[in-house]
Design a protein around this motif. Sequence first.
Motif, short mmCIF file in Angstrom:
data_model
loop_
_atom_site.label_atom_id
_atom_site.label_comp_id
_atom_site.label_asym_id
_atom_site.label_seq_id
_atom_site.Cartn_x
_atom_site.Cartn_y
_atom_site.Cartn_z
N VAL A 161 1.00 -1.44 0.01
CA VAL A 161 0.20 0.33 0.34
C VAL A 161 0.84 1.56 -0.02
O VAL A 161 1.71 1.29 0.68
CB VAL A 161 -0.78 0.58 1.51
N VAL A 162 0.81 2.36 -0.88
CA VAL A 162 1.35 3.58 -0.39
C VAL A 162 0.87 4.00 -0.24
O VAL A 162 -1.12 5.02 -0.66
CB VAL A 162 1.21 4.57 -1.79
N LYS A 163 1.12 4.89 1.09
CA LYS A 163 0.52 6.36 1.74
C LYS A 163 1.23 7.22 1.93
O LYS A 163 2.54 7.51 1.70
CB LYS A 163 0.45 6.12 3.24
N ASP A 164 0.51 8.78 2.71
CA ASP A 164 0.83 10.07 2.42
C ASP A 164 1.39 10.05 3.65
O ASP A 164 2.00 9.08 4.48
CB ASP A 164 -0.01 10.55 1.98
N PRO A 165 2.12 11.36 3.50
CA PRO A 165 2.98 11.42 5.17
C PRO A 165 1.59 10.94 6.37
O PRO A 165 1.59 10.96 7.91
CB PRO A 165 3.58 12.18 5.43
N THR A 166 0.38 12.24 6.21
CA THR A 166 -1.00 11.54 7.26
C THR A 166 -1.37 10.48 7.39
O THR A 166 -1.78 9.94 8.07
CB THR A 166 -1.60 12.38 6.61
N GLY A 167 -1.05 9.20 6.62
CA GLY A 167 -1.30 7.61 6.85
C GLY A 167 -2.12 7.71 5.14
O GLY A 167 -3.59 6.84 5.60
N ALA A 168 -3.16 8.52 4.81
CA ALA A 168 -3.99 8.30 3.67
C ALA A 168 -3.66 7.61 2.46
O ALA A 168 -2.28 8.05 2.26
CB ALA A 168 -4.73 9.71 2.99
N VAL A 169 -4.45 7.13 1.84
CA VAL A 169 -3.42 6.12 1.12
C VAL A 169 -3.92 6.99 -0.80
O VAL A 169 -4.41 7.88 -0.32
CB VAL A 169 -4.91 4.75 1.00
N ILE A 170 -2.98 7.06 -1.62
CA ILE A 170 -2.84 7.89 -2.72
C ILE A 170 -3.10 6.60 -4.04
O ILE A 170 -2.39 6.28 -4.09
CB ILE A 170 -1.71 7.91 -3.25
N PRO A 171 -4.05 6.90 -4.58
CA PRO A 171 -4.78 5.92 -5.47
C PRO A 171 -3.24 6.86 -7.12
O PRO A 171 -3.04 7.75 -7.28
CB PRO A 171 -6.18 6.28 -5.73
N GLY A 172 -3.73 5.68 -8.06
CA GLY A 172 -2.95 6.23 -9.50
C GLY A 172 -1.22 7.13 -9.11
O GLY A 172 -0.98 7.22 -9.92
N VAL A 173 -0.78 5.76 -7.89
CA VAL A 173 0.77 6.03 -7.95
C VAL A 173 1.65 5.36 -9.14
O VAL A 173 0.56 4.08 -9.28
CB VAL A 173 1.14 5.56 -6.77
N ARG A 174 2.57 5.56 -9.62
CA ARG A 174 3.18 4.51 -10.58
C ARG A 174 4.24 4.28 -9.98
O ARG A 174 4.79 4.74 -8.83
CB ARG A 174 3.86 5.74 -11.26
N VAL A 175 4.41 2.66 -10.30
CA VAL A 175 5.10 1.76 -9.19
C VAL A 175 5.51 0.41 -10.35
O VAL A 175 5.36 0.11 -10.53
CB VAL A 175 4.29 1.01 -8.35
N VAL A 176 7.11 0.93 -10.08
CA VAL A 176 7.95 0.36 -11.70
C VAL A 176 8.93 -1.05 -10.53
O VAL A 176 9.50 -0.76 -9.48
CB VAL A 176 9.13 1.24 -12.09
N VAL A 177 8.35 -2.11 -11.03
CA VAL A 177 9.15 -3.47 -10.39
C VAL A 177 10.38 -3.77 -11.44
O VAL A 177 9.63 -3.92 -12.62
CB VAL A 177 7.95 -4.44 -10.05
N ARG A 178 11.21 -3.47 -10.92
CA ARG A 178 12.48 -4.19 -11.73
C ARG A 178 13.34 -5.39 -11.41
O ARG A 178 13.97 -4.98 -10.26
CB ARG A 178 13.97 -2.78 -11.72
N ASN A 179 13.73 -6.36 -11.77
CA ASN A 179 14.05 -7.53 -11.37
C ASN A 179 15.48 -7.02 -11.46
O ASN A 179 16.52 -6.45 -12.90
CB ASN A 179 14.11 -8.65 -12.31
N LEU A 180 16.07 -7.45 -10.70
CA LEU A 180 18.05 -6.77 -10.57
C LEU A 180 18.75 -7.22 -11.43
O LEU A 180 19.58 -7.08 -11.86
CB LEU A 180 18.14 -6.69 -9.14
N ALA A 181 18.23 -9.13 -11.54
CA ALA A 181 19.00 -9.83 -12.22
C ALA A 181 19.07 -9.71 -14.03
O ALA A 181 19.66 -9.69 -14.46
CB ALA A 181 18.89 -11.70 -12.07
N THR A 182 18.04 -9.59 -14.27
CA THR A 182 17.10 -9.03 -15.69
C THR A 182 17.31 -7.99 -16.08
O THR A 182 16.64 -7.54 -17.21
CB THR A 182 16.45 -10.34 -16.27
#
Length: 170
Positions: free
Chosen positions: A43-64
């Motif tokens: 879950v992605v939250k802001d400093p107040t603890g509220a969730v943030i929709p529409g956040v870009r998340v990039v997952v990168r495999n370090l081996a490939t």
Amino acid sequence: MASFVRTFGSFRWLLGFLFVLALMNLAAPAYAQTIATGQIEGVVKDPTGAVIPGVRVVVRNLATSAERELFTNEVGRYRAVNLAPGEYELTVEQSGFATVKRGGIVVEVGSTATVNVTLEVAAAGEIITVTEGAAIIEPERTEYTAIVSELSVANLPINGRRWDRFMLLT
């Protein structure tokens, strides 16, 4: 006649056995592909603890160095499924917030790595001003002109050096 019935019955049993064996062989590769993966979620939250929709998340495999881009849903949750086992890096970006990178995330077969992220508000930085410039294209112009130089005529490999072949180049 009884011998034929016994032989035909055995033949039907053999065909049924081969059919079941073939079905099992077809299902085995699909099962093997789905079982040897893991996932990362959080879950992605802001400093107040509220969730943030529409956040870009990039997952990168370090081996490939293979990357997968996803976005958080309306409750701030993301999930990257069917990841090959290995070590991953997570990059979380949203305008108005500082970019967060998390490394050392290990994905194992059949497991879920939970990585919750809290984004910090970005410090006031640069202001970029974009001004409209001259048009790069001219939508009113429909003709196309090109010049075939003497050097092009001398050096291009055109069979027979016919002028109409050079026209086709443009």
